[in-house]
Every structure is written in C-alpha cells, then in structure tokens.
Design a protein around this motif. Structure first.
Motif, short mmCIF file in Angstrom:
data_model
loop_
_atom_site.label_atom_id
_atom_site.label_comp_id
_atom_site.label_asym_id
_atom_site.label_seq_id
_atom_site.Cartn_x
_atom_site.Cartn_y
_atom_site.Cartn_z
N UNK A 135 0.98 -0.88 4.04
CA UNK A 135 1.24 -1.45 2.72
C UNK A 135 2.67 -1.97 2.65
N UNK A 136 3.62 -1.18 3.13
CA UNK A 136 5.02 -1.62 3.15
C UNK A 136 5.16 -2.93 3.91
N UNK A 137 4.59 -3.00 5.10
CA UNK A 137 4.76 -4.19 5.94
C UNK A 137 4.07 -5.39 5.30
N UNK A 138 2.93 -5.17 4.69
CA UNK A 138 2.21 -6.26 4.03
C UNK A 138 3.00 -6.79 2.84
N UNK A 139 3.59 -5.89 2.09
CA UNK A 139 4.36 -6.28 0.91
C UNK A 139 5.48 -7.26 1.27
N UNK A 140 6.16 -7.01 2.39
CA UNK A 140 7.27 -7.86 2.78
C UNK A 140 6.84 -9.06 3.63
N UNK A 141 5.57 -9.15 3.95
CA UNK A 141 5.11 -10.17 4.89
C UNK A 141 5.09 -11.56 4.27
N UNK A 142 4.91 -12.53 5.14
CA UNK A 142 4.80 -13.91 4.72
C UNK A 142 3.55 -14.10 3.87
N UNK A 143 3.68 -14.72 2.74
CA UNK A 143 2.53 -14.91 1.86
C UNK A 143 1.65 -16.02 2.40
N UNK A 183 -4.43 -1.28 0.40
CA UNK A 183 -3.55 -2.38 0.75
C UNK A 183 -4.30 -3.71 0.71
N UNK A 184 -5.51 -3.71 1.24
CA UNK A 184 -6.31 -4.94 1.19
C UNK A 184 -6.58 -5.35 -0.26
N UNK A 185 -6.93 -4.41 -1.12
CA UNK A 185 -7.19 -4.77 -2.52
C UNK A 185 -5.95 -5.35 -3.19
N UNK A 186 -4.78 -4.87 -2.82
CA UNK A 186 -3.55 -5.35 -3.44
C UNK A 186 -3.12 -6.71 -2.90
N UNK A 187 -3.39 -6.96 -1.61
CA UNK A 187 -2.91 -8.19 -0.96
C UNK A 187 -4.05 -8.82 -0.15
N UNK A 188 -5.14 -9.22 -0.78
CA UNK A 188 -6.31 -9.68 -0.02
C UNK A 188 -6.10 -10.98 0.75
N UNK A 189 -5.05 -11.73 0.43
CA UNK A 189 -4.83 -13.04 1.07
C UNK A 189 -3.86 -12.97 2.24
N UNK A 205 -11.69 -9.87 7.55
CA UNK A 205 -10.28 -9.58 7.83
C UNK A 205 -10.16 -8.35 8.73
N UNK A 206 -9.24 -8.42 9.68
CA UNK A 206 -9.13 -7.36 10.68
C UNK A 206 -8.79 -6.01 10.06
N UNK A 207 -8.10 -6.00 8.92
CA UNK A 207 -7.79 -4.72 8.28
C UNK A 207 -9.06 -4.03 7.81
N UNK A 263 7.16 -12.09 8.90
CA UNK A 263 5.99 -12.70 9.52
C UNK A 263 4.71 -12.09 9.02
N UNK A 264 3.83 -11.74 9.94
CA UNK A 264 2.58 -11.03 9.61
C UNK A 264 2.49 -9.75 10.43
N UNK A 265 3.55 -8.96 10.40
CA UNK A 265 3.60 -7.79 11.27
C UNK A 265 2.65 -6.68 10.83
N UNK A 266 2.02 -6.82 9.67
CA UNK A 266 0.96 -5.87 9.36
C UNK A 266 -0.16 -5.97 10.40
N UNK A 267 -0.32 -7.15 10.96
CA UNK A 267 -1.32 -7.34 12.03
C UNK A 267 -0.88 -6.64 13.31
N UNK A 268 0.43 -6.57 13.55
CA UNK A 268 0.92 -5.85 14.72
C UNK A 268 0.61 -4.37 14.61
#
Length: 593
Positions: free
Chosen positions: A585-593, A189-195, A213-215, A117-122
């Motif tokens: 970063x780990x959670x974002x990497x596996x998150x829904x694109x 992490x934001x620079x790597x996955x800004x979307x 973005x909340x991050x 999901x988007x658990x980086x937000x969690x």
C-alpha cells in the motif's frame, strides 16, 4: 550493478566507505515526489560547517546551495549530525548533493512524480518467489504433501490438503497469521488504487498476461490457500510445518526436514483450537481464534466484492462471501487469539490481539451485505481495539505481539459511520502518530519506531497509518514525518542502504540476504523487504547469529541499532513475505499514477 556504479564514480563517493570521505550524506536513493519534504542527513566525526550544493546529474549545473543545520540529537555512533533541507526544489530531474568544501557527494536520486515508478510490481515479484506449491521463480513444485493434522477433530496425522500458499520468509513454514494479513492488505490496496496495477503474468505467475491485475492474481493465491485452511464452517487450520524446518538452506522441492514420515514428505498441519498448543516444551498461549478468523473473513469479504464487481466472476465471489460469513461466525464463537506453534525453539509468533481483526471483518461484511448487525459489531470491536492495542504507543513489544502492525479496520470502518465516530477512529490513528513523533524527535534520523525484531515492518505500517489518517481526516500536517519514515527505508539511515532488495536498481541495497535462493542459487530477487535494524541489545542476545563476511557497515554500527547485509544475520537481513506484502500500500501510494 558494480559496473554501473563505476560509471557514476566521477560524480559520487561510496557512502559506505569512511576512508573515502570524512562527511557522509544520507538521502532517499529512490527519490522524492515534487512536493515532498526533501531533507538529507549528513554526519561526520567533527561538526559540519559547510554548505551543500544540489547539482543536476546530466548537466552538472548547480541548482541550489543549502546551509547545513546542526542537529541537537543523540549522536549515534559518536558522529556529529546535521540536516540539509532542499525541499524548495521541485523541478523534475536527476540530482546529487555535494559538500562545497569537503566535496563529499551523495548517490544520484530522482525528483519528480515518477520517482517511485511502479515498484509495487517489484514487490509482487518477490511475493511470487515465496509461493509454495508451484513456484514460478524456480519453475518447480514443492511441498505437495502438506500436511498431516494435529490437534484437530480428526485423528492426529490425518492427511489434509493444505498445499499452496506462501513460504513465510527465508524458511519454508506457512502461517495463516501472516498470510491472512498479506492477502487482505493486497485486496484493500487494490480497492484504494485500482488503476495503478499492471497485468504481466498469469495466475501461476508465468510471464504472460491474463486480463487480471497481477496484484489480484497474487491475492487469489492467498485466498485459495485460506479456503483450504477453512475446510468446513467450524474448522480452521493455522500453520503448516514448524521449526523442524530449520535444517540449513535448501531448495524448496528438496526439503530435508523430517516430521516423522521421512525427508521431503508430509509436514505437520496445526488445527486452530483456540487453546495452548505445542508438541514439546514450548507451548503457545492461545485463547481463541478470532484474530485469524477475523483477518481471513476481511480478506474474503473484500474478495467477494472485487470478484463480483471488477472481475465479473459471481461463482468465486459467492464462494468468498460464504467463507467470509462462516469465518466471522467462527471468530464470534471463539473470541481470543491463536498464536504460532514452535517445536524445539523458543521463538514463535506471539500475537495477542484480535478485536482489530474482527472490527475489520465486520466492517467489510457490512459493506458486502448491508446488514446492520455487522456495523454495530464493527463499532463495538473498534472501541475494544483502541490505541492501547497498538505498538505505536509502546516502547517495546514481543515478537508479533501486537499484529498486524496497523489496524486497517479503522480505515475500513471510517467511511460507513457517523461524523462523531469518524473522529474517534481518526483519534486512534492520531494518538499513535503523535507518540511515535515524540520518539522520532530524539534521534538524528527522525525515526519513530522501536527497533525490535522486524522494525522495517513497523516502519512501513507507520507510513501506511499516516497515509490512511491523511485520507480519513484531510490533515496533512504530518507529511514531513511521513517522508522521514519512508526515506529511512530507501537509504536515509546510518548505513546508506535501501531495505528492499534490488531497489533502486543502481543503488545500495541488501544482497547477502538470509534466503536459500541466494545462498544456493545466487538468485537476487528484487522487491523483498528485509527485517531491518534491531537494538544492539537484542542482536547481542539472539541465538545462532554469525556474520559470514567482514561487516562492510562496521564504521556505522552504533550503540543503539545495528544492521548487517550478511547471510548470517537472520535478525536484520531476512526478507519476509508479510513484511513485503505489508509495504505494497505504501509503495502504491507513492507510485506513478
């Protein structure tokens, strides 16, 4: 949560109650991406001689049947261990495993590219809970009088405005040691996955969007505090409060700690001198300030680029660029490490590395300014901060001795050096991965970290290191190892529990956490990464550990490692700010694109 679990009772047996089944199944409760390695660990008092079926949770259809393969590893807790490999299943859906003969069942889990999901937000939700100053979770303001200086160029007890920042863990201290890393980690992490980030809260963490973005809102909370901690080019504070804070559980704006000015008043603020400090018998072993100055400079350089390019805020970008340069220069002038301070207890943050932080800062400053001196210096610091400075090639380390637990400077530098130097940097990551892999091959859960205090922080850092190594080298051969480390964090462990509060929503996760907000208010804030299992020998020698309830995991504790979901166990069940930030970063990497 318990009502929902009852709904699933027809499908699964409580994995943490050994009376219900003789066979225990441990899987990643959150789930697996389509192409992931998918391996469950099953164990019992006796050798397991049965196959396991994978069933569709919605239809009851048997998707496949898989033989269990016995593991010839250390039999933790005296159990016999086997694996069930169902990696070939790639169809999206919700599933559970079931023993064909024992009828033991796992919890329900997801397969699909939306499993995370988007658990980086969690995780960001937990970070907002840790805010000092205005706390949006509690809608209150705390510690407005931080703090009064010690060891600085000004007279002791001079007031300096160091309000803001994050509380470190279940306690309410504030450290530049951890906050600088948390801030820089979020920005990278934001620079790597800004979307991959949402906008649901404003800068104060209140529930309405602000176009950012909340991050980045959360990272700016850290940046603003770092600016306060660096009030002049030659000045840097490193800590607010000390273990006089540890006076039981308390609501932040009702702090009963007393630093000499009465309860809930001013708190000590420690200036970074680069020399040993301590107000009583427990002295630090500081030699410089480059660890803090370097990490903070890296955060500021990252921020300068992001706020200039992505947020169109040249004024804040310029402020961050100026701070990045002055912080880096301060690190150059005082190479060495600044450690945390204690007052009446022997525990402190024992960081002893600094070249990794200066490498990271120099690489980010080169990207920001284009000045070749920064590139040359980054390469020099990279060679100084080689594999030997990493916990990944050691069997033990003191508390936070080799911090941060991953050298993100290697990744930052990699994209701006020649091919030969790229191989050097890749080699540093690879050496650590191979060493931890050797350790992993000795235990049934294939885990590569030593179980020292904050083992979960090591684990998320190892996962991140493999992710960054894959991006740098293109080598995907360690993907099964990567999956095993990640899966431990979500339930493929002896206790069948996630190590993040509230994740997954209907799963087994830490509840009785060592925090004031749970103990006093009953708040269960999701997204916090707890410290994690420790060697049994460490647990038995820590001061002040007392379990307050019957150990629900008693049947699964073993001679190697222990974990307790109990308020009284601060060593394994206390969520930390930097541990949570370091998992983003780990959670974002596996998150829904």
């Amino acid at each position: 949560m318990f009502k929902l679990l009852l709904l699933f009772a027809v499908f699964w047996t409580d994995p943490n109650n050994p009376e219900n089944t003789a066979v225990h199944i441990r899987i990643n409760q959150l789930g697996y991406l389509t192409e992931d390695s998918k391996i469950a660990v099953v164990f019992s008092d006796k050798p397991i001689r049965e196959s396991f079926q994978l069933l569709d949770h919605n239809t009851g259809e048997v998707i496949g049947e898989f033989k269990s393969q016995r593991l010839k590893k250390d039999n933790w807790g005296g159990f016999e261990y086997s694996e069930v490999d169902f990696s070939q299943v790639q169809k999206s859906g919700s599933y559970y495993l079931k023993g064909k003969r024992s009828e033991a069942t796992s919890t329900i889990f997801r397969i699909g590219d939306d499993a995370y999901g988007n658990h980086q937000e969690t995780l960001l939700e937990f970070m907002r809970q840790q805010r000092c100053g205005y706390n949006p979770t509690l809608d209150m303001v705390c510690h407005e009088k931080d703090g009064r200086s010690f060891f600085g160029p000004m007279p002791d007890s001079t007031f300096v405005d160091l309000s803001g920042g994050w509380h470190d863990a279940g306690d309410q201290l504030k450290y530049l040691i951890t906050s600088s890393y948390a801030t820089a980690h979020m920005l990278m992490t934001y620079e790597m996955y800004p979307d991959r980030f949402e906008d649901k809260v404003n800068a104060l963490g209140q529930p309405w969007p602000n176009g950012i973005p909340d991050i980045l809102d959360e990272a700016k909370w850290g940046l603003d505090w770092i600016h306060k901690m660096h009030p002049a080019p030659d000045q840097l504070f490193h800590q607010v409060a000390d273990d006089r804070d540890h006076r039981g559980f308390k609501i932040p704006n009702q702090d009963n700690s007393d630093y000499g000015w009465g309860e809930n008043q001013y708190r000590a603020a420690y200036f970074a001198t680069g020399k040993p400090q301590g107000l009583r018998q427990y002295q630090s072993e500081a030699t410089g300030v480059a660890n803090l100055a370097g990490r903070s400079a890296a955060a500021m350089a990252l921020a300068a680029r992001i706020w200039e390019k992505d947020l169109n805020d040249p004024l804040f970008a310029a402020k961050c660029k100026k701070a990045a340069i002055s912080l880096y220069n301060l690190g150059r002038e005082k190479e060495g490490f600044q450690q945390g301070n204690s007052y009446g207890a022997p525990y402190r943050y024992n960081e002893e590395t600094w070249a990794d932080d200066m490498e990271w800062a120099a690489a980010e400053l080169y990207k920001l300014t284009g000045e070749n001196d920064y590139l040359d210096q980054a390469k020099k610091y990279a060679l100084m901060s080689n594999t030997e400075d990493s916990w990944t090639v050691r069997d033990s380390a003191a508390h936070y001795q080799l911090y941060p637990f991953i050298n993100m400077g290697h990744y930052s530098l990699h994209e701006i050096v020649d091919e030969d130097f790229k191989k050097v940097l890749e080699g540093y990551y690879l050496d650590g991965i191979k060493y931890t892999l050797q350790r992993a091959e000795k235990n049934p859960f294939h885990i590569g970290v030593p179980f020292i205090w904050c083992s979960n922080n090591l684990l998320t850092s190892l996962v991140t290191q493999v992710i960054l190594y894959e991006k740098m080298s293109g080598d995907k051969s360690f993907s099964p190892f990567l999956s095993a480390q990640r899966d431990w964090l979500f339930g493929r462990n002896p206790w069948g529990t996630s190590m993040f509060t509230g994740i997954p929503e209907n799963g087994e996760y830490p509840i009785e956490v060592h925090t004031s907000l749970f103990v006093l208010l009953g708040l269960e804030v999701p997204g916090g990464l707890v410290d994690g299992p420790v060697y049994t020998s460490i647990y038995n020698n820590l001061i002040g550990l007392t379990l307050l309830k019957e150990d629900k995991f008693a049947a699964f504790q073993n001679e190697h490692v222990v974990y307790h979901d109990d308020v009284g166990d601060y060593s394994t069940n206390e969520p930390t700010m930097d541990g949570t930030a370091g998992a983003i970063l780990m959670m974002t990497h596996f998150s829904k694109k």
